[in-house]
Scaffold this motif. Sequence first.
Motif, PDB file in Angstrom:
ATOM      1  N   LEU A 155       0.960  -1.328   0.011  1.00 32.55           N
ATOM      2  CA  LEU A 155      -0.081  -0.015  -0.001  1.00 32.55           C
ATOM      3  C   LEU A 155       0.884   1.292  -0.030  1.00 32.55           C
ATOM      4  O   LEU A 155       1.760   1.342   1.002  1.00 32.55           O
ATOM      5  N   ASP A 156       0.807   2.180  -0.893  1.00 36.33           N
ATOM      6  CA  ASP A 156       1.478   3.176  -1.091  1.00 36.33           C
ATOM      7  C   ASP A 156       1.021   4.547  -0.611  1.00 36.33           C
ATOM      8  O   ASP A 156      -0.317   4.887  -0.715  1.00 36.33           O
ATOM      9  N   HIS A 157       2.086   5.312  -0.143  1.00 40.82           N
ATOM     10  CA  HIS A 157       1.649   6.886   0.430  1.00 40.82           C
ATOM     11  C   HIS A 157       0.240   6.807   1.109  1.00 40.82           C
ATOM     12  O   HIS A 157      -0.737   7.675   0.997  1.00 40.82           O
ATOM     13  N   GLY A 216      10.648   7.382  -9.173  1.00 39.14           N
ATOM     14  CA  GLY A 216      11.652   6.789 -10.076  1.00 39.14           C
ATOM     15  C   GLY A 216      11.614   7.014 -11.399  1.00 39.14           C
ATOM     16  O   GLY A 216      12.338   7.038 -12.149  1.00 39.14           O
ATOM     17  N   SER A 217      10.278   7.413 -12.044  1.00 41.81           N
ATOM     18  CA  SER A 217      10.131   7.708 -13.484  1.00 41.81           C
ATOM     19  C   SER A 217      10.978   8.791 -13.994  1.00 41.81           C
ATOM     20  O   SER A 217      11.027   9.869 -13.274  1.00 41.81           O
ATOM     21  N   GLY A 218      11.888   8.567 -15.067  1.00 34.94           N
ATOM     22  CA  GLY A 218      12.819   9.601 -15.379  1.00 34.94           C
ATOM     23  C   GLY A 218      14.090   9.681 -14.901  1.00 34.94           C
ATOM     24  O   GLY A 218      14.728  10.321 -15.357  1.00 34.94           O
ATOM     25  N   ASP A 253       5.692   4.874 -11.241  1.00 39.59           N
ATOM     26  CA  ASP A 253       4.209   5.123 -11.640  1.00 39.59           C
ATOM     27  C   ASP A 253       4.223   5.623 -12.864  1.00 39.59           C
ATOM     28  O   ASP A 253       3.472   5.206 -13.631  1.00 39.59           O
ATOM     29  N   THR A 254       4.293   6.951 -12.832  1.00 41.08           N
ATOM     30  CA  THR A 254       4.149   8.005 -13.852  1.00 41.08           C
ATOM     31  C   THR A 254       4.404   7.271 -15.321  1.00 41.08           C
ATOM     32  O   THR A 254       3.700   7.187 -16.138  1.00 41.08           O
ATOM     33  N   GLU A 255       5.685   6.819 -15.262  1.00 39.57           N
ATOM     34  CA  GLU A 255       6.056   6.142 -16.872  1.00 39.57           C
ATOM     35  C   GLU A 255       5.494   4.729 -17.020  1.00 39.57           C
ATOM     36  O   GLU A 255       5.288   4.721 -18.387  1.00 39.57           O
TER      37      GLU A 255
HETATM   38  O1  G3H Z   1       4.940   6.235  -4.928  1.00 42.97           O
HETATM   39  C1  G3H Z   1       4.745   6.300  -6.134  1.00 42.97           C
HETATM   40  C2  G3H Z   1       6.182   6.656  -6.746  1.00 42.97           C
HETATM   41  O2  G3H Z   1       6.912   7.563  -6.060  1.00 42.97           O
HETATM   42  C3  G3H Z   1       5.819   7.153  -8.301  1.00 42.97           C
HETATM   43  O3  G3H Z   1       6.827   8.053  -8.657  1.00 42.97           O
HETATM   44  O4  G3H Z   1       5.469   8.672 -10.826  1.00 42.97           O
HETATM   45  O5  G3H Z   1       7.735   9.729 -10.408  1.00 42.97           O
HETATM   46  O6  G3H Z   1       7.372   6.951 -10.768  1.00 42.97           O
HETATM   47  P1  G3H Z   1       6.706   8.495 -10.284  1.00 42.97           P
END
Ligand code: G3H
Length: 277
Positions: free
Chosen positions: A80-82, A209-211, A231-233
């Motif tokens: 479970l994140d954040h 982590g994205s980018g 997540d984003t990537e």
């Molecule tokens: O908790 C989720 C990640 O920190 C997502 O980060 O969308 O920059 O990959 P990101």
Amino acid sequence: MPLATGYILQDAYKRHYAVPAFSVHTFDMVDAVLAQAEQDAMPVLLMVGQRAIRNRQMQTLVDYICDAAPSFTIPIGIHLDHCRDNNQVIQAIRAGMTSFMMDASAHPFDVNVARTRAAVEACHAVDMPVEGELGAIGGVEDDISVRDEDAEVTSVEAAVRFVEETGVDSLAVAIGSAHGMYRREPKLDLQRLAEIYANTEIPLVLHGGSGIPRHQIAAALQLGIAKINFDTELRLGFMSGLKDAAEKFPDDPFHAMEHAKAALREVVREKIVFCRP
Ligand code: G3H
Ligand code: ZN
């Protein structure tokens, strides 16, 4: 293989690789992430974040992953994140998560400690490890946005105190990464990371982590980073595959979705390569 225990990060920490933690929002994303991680023989954490919870997908995704896990040989965890609401602790435990992130980093240090320690006590009662966060990671994550000027690098002394006073099993550190896509190449504060690594003895977590370029991740793996969140990537890769698929297979949902999942697997494959020692 049954679900991995949440202590999946310990091996990564000792052997200087990172468990990639991928946010998943739909069954197709789960399928693509698990298929690629299995092909690459990489332990993986599937993250359910606040966006998926708002979409009422927590239990749906957890049940789907639990049903799928026995067909795979790799260790699979569900995280479970954040979480920013202590009431979600019990929901996560009941849902069948294997690890949990308490994110009270927006609060003053003592409040962050108190809320995180409460989550640790509840989760440790059922042997579920907890990730805490200290410092303010920039960018926009689901419904929380931290302006660049408000992002705050984790202090070493505070990190040592936080780990001692909360009993967390891993620590998300703010060292220059940010949620979302970067406007310019990020520059991780590796000196600060080295000091935190030298003064704490628990797996460290890199958010945003994205980018982040491979060479910076490679350096961070030598300094205690044992989990990296993406997540984003993944979302952008999947959506771009979907757009492309709508053109290629305008009346063929099955092959359109296979095409979109293949696009997502390409993103997952690259991040897995980045997480290796
Ligand atoms: O908790 C989720 C990640 O920190 C997502 O980060 O969308 O920059 O990959 P990101
Ligand atoms: Zn994050």
